[in-house]
Design a protein around this motif. Structure first.
Motif, mmCIF file in Angstrom:
data_model
loop_
_atom_site.group_PDB
_atom_site.id
_atom_site.type_symbol
_atom_site.label_atom_id
_atom_site.label_comp_id
_atom_site.label_asym_id
_atom_site.label_seq_id
_atom_site.Cartn_x
_atom_site.Cartn_y
_atom_site.Cartn_z
ATOM 1 N N ALA A 69 7.704 -18.802 4.322
ATOM 2 C CA ALA A 69 8.887 -18.125 3.777
ATOM 3 C C ALA A 69 9.026 -16.714 4.342
ATOM 4 O O ALA A 69 10.129 -16.281 4.698
ATOM 5 C CB ALA A 69 8.806 -18.076 2.251
ATOM 6 N N ILE A 70 7.911 -16.009 4.446
ATOM 7 C CA ILE A 70 7.949 -14.644 4.974
ATOM 8 C C ILE A 70 8.368 -14.645 6.441
ATOM 9 O O ILE A 70 9.188 -13.827 6.860
ATOM 10 C CB ILE A 70 6.582 -13.957 4.790
ATOM 11 C CG1 ILE A 70 6.342 -13.671 3.306
ATOM 12 C CG2 ILE A 70 6.498 -12.670 5.606
ATOM 13 C CD1 ILE A 70 4.925 -13.235 2.981
ATOM 14 N N LYS A 71 7.810 -15.577 7.203
ATOM 15 C CA LYS A 71 8.096 -15.608 8.640
ATOM 16 C C LYS A 71 9.499 -16.125 8.963
ATOM 17 O O LYS A 71 10.149 -15.619 9.867
ATOM 18 C CB LYS A 71 7.056 -16.458 9.373
ATOM 19 C CG LYS A 71 5.683 -15.837 9.410
ATOM 20 C CD LYS A 71 5.714 -14.557 10.203
ATOM 21 C CE LYS A 71 4.330 -13.974 10.368
ATOM 22 N NZ LYS A 71 4.335 -12.744 11.145
ATOM 23 N N THR A 72 9.969 -17.145 8.237
ATOM 24 C CA THR A 72 11.262 -17.757 8.569
ATOM 25 C C THR A 72 12.419 -17.208 7.742
ATOM 26 O O THR A 72 13.569 -17.296 8.167
ATOM 27 C CB THR A 72 11.227 -19.279 8.374
ATOM 28 O OG1 THR A 72 11.007 -19.573 6.994
ATOM 29 C CG2 THR A 72 10.160 -19.925 9.241
ATOM 30 N N LYS A 73 12.115 -16.697 6.551
ATOM 31 C CA LYS A 73 13.124 -16.194 5.614
ATOM 32 C C LYS A 73 14.152 -17.275 5.239
ATOM 33 O O LYS A 73 15.303 -16.981 4.944
ATOM 34 C CB LYS A 73 13.815 -14.960 6.163
ATOM 35 C CG LYS A 73 12.873 -13.780 6.306
ATOM 36 C CD LYS A 73 13.543 -12.583 6.877
ATOM 37 C CE LYS A 73 12.647 -11.384 7.011
ATOM 38 N NZ LYS A 73 11.374 -11.554 7.596
ATOM 39 N N LYS A 74 13.712 -18.544 5.260
ATOM 40 C CA LYS A 74 14.594 -19.643 4.880
ATOM 41 C C LYS A 74 14.522 -19.865 3.373
ATOM 42 O O LYS A 74 13.457 -19.793 2.768
ATOM 43 C CB LYS A 74 14.209 -20.929 5.609
ATOM 44 C CG LYS A 74 14.545 -20.896 7.075
ATOM 45 C CD LYS A 74 14.355 -22.245 7.710
ATOM 46 C CE LYS A 74 14.816 -22.213 9.153
ATOM 47 N NZ LYS A 74 14.662 -23.514 9.797
ATOM 48 N N VAL A 75 15.663 -20.148 2.785
ATOM 49 C CA VAL A 75 15.788 -20.291 1.340
ATOM 50 C C VAL A 75 14.901 -21.410 0.803
ATOM 51 O O VAL A 75 14.288 -21.259 -0.254
ATOM 52 C CB VAL A 75 17.259 -20.530 0.949
ATOM 53 C CG1 VAL A 75 17.402 -20.821 -0.526
ATOM 54 C CG2 VAL A 75 18.110 -19.339 1.341
ATOM 55 N N TYR A 77 11.993 -22.498 1.766
ATOM 56 C CA TYR A 77 10.587 -22.091 1.647
ATOM 57 C C TYR A 77 10.400 -21.049 0.543
ATOM 58 O O TYR A 77 9.394 -21.062 -0.160
ATOM 59 C CB TYR A 77 10.065 -21.570 2.979
ATOM 60 C CG TYR A 77 10.041 -22.634 4.046
ATOM 61 C CD1 TYR A 77 9.243 -23.763 3.917
ATOM 62 C CD2 TYR A 77 10.843 -22.527 5.172
ATOM 63 C CE1 TYR A 77 9.242 -24.753 4.886
ATOM 64 C CE2 TYR A 77 10.845 -23.505 6.137
ATOM 65 C CZ TYR A 77 10.032 -24.615 5.991
ATOM 66 O OH TYR A 77 10.032 -25.598 6.950
ATOM 67 N N ILE A 78 11.371 -20.176 0.390
ATOM 68 C CA ILE A 78 11.320 -19.206 -0.707
ATOM 69 C C ILE A 78 11.374 -19.941 -2.042
ATOM 70 O O ILE A 78 10.602 -19.657 -2.961
ATOM 71 C CB ILE A 78 12.464 -18.178 -0.572
ATOM 72 C CG1 ILE A 78 12.276 -17.345 0.703
ATOM 73 C CG2 ILE A 78 12.549 -17.287 -1.812
ATOM 74 C CD1 ILE A 78 13.477 -16.505 1.083
#
Length: 102
Positions: A69-75, A77-78
């Motif tokens: 989530a931190i690396k991709t900033k995709k919703v 994974y968040i």
């Protein structure tokens, strides 16, 4: 610049980094390690009926999703990170409650 100079410069620039094939091998190795950890936690849970093993599994999954989530900033994974965090917190609360902490 001739071919040898270009290759030498490229090697110096990429020193200590993975090439694409090595990256894929590392990712696959990590996935296999995670799967074995999940299997081991599941088997131990079935044998001992101890929620701690699922807490370990959720912790592994949570950290994996948090990093992604931190690396991709995709919703997605968040979202998964938040859900796994809530599930882990609930399991910890149940575990501590069973132990008489609260």
């Amino acid at each position: 610049m001739d071919k040898d100079e270009i290759l030498e410069k490229s090697r110096k620039e990429n020193n200590g980094t993975y090439d694409e094939q090595e990256k894929n091998i590392v990712v696959k190795g990590n996935a296999i390690g995670m799967a074995v950890g999940i299997l081991a936690c599941s088997v131990l849970y079935l044998i001992e009926r101890n929620i701690v093993y699922f807490m370990i599994w959720f912790s592994m999954f949570l950290v994996s999703n948090l990093y992604t989530a931190i690396k991709t900033k995709k919703v997605i994974y968040i979202f998964l990170t938040i859900i796994m965090g809530i599930a882990l917190a609930l399991m910890l609360a149940v575990y501590l409650s069973d132990r008489g902490v609260f």
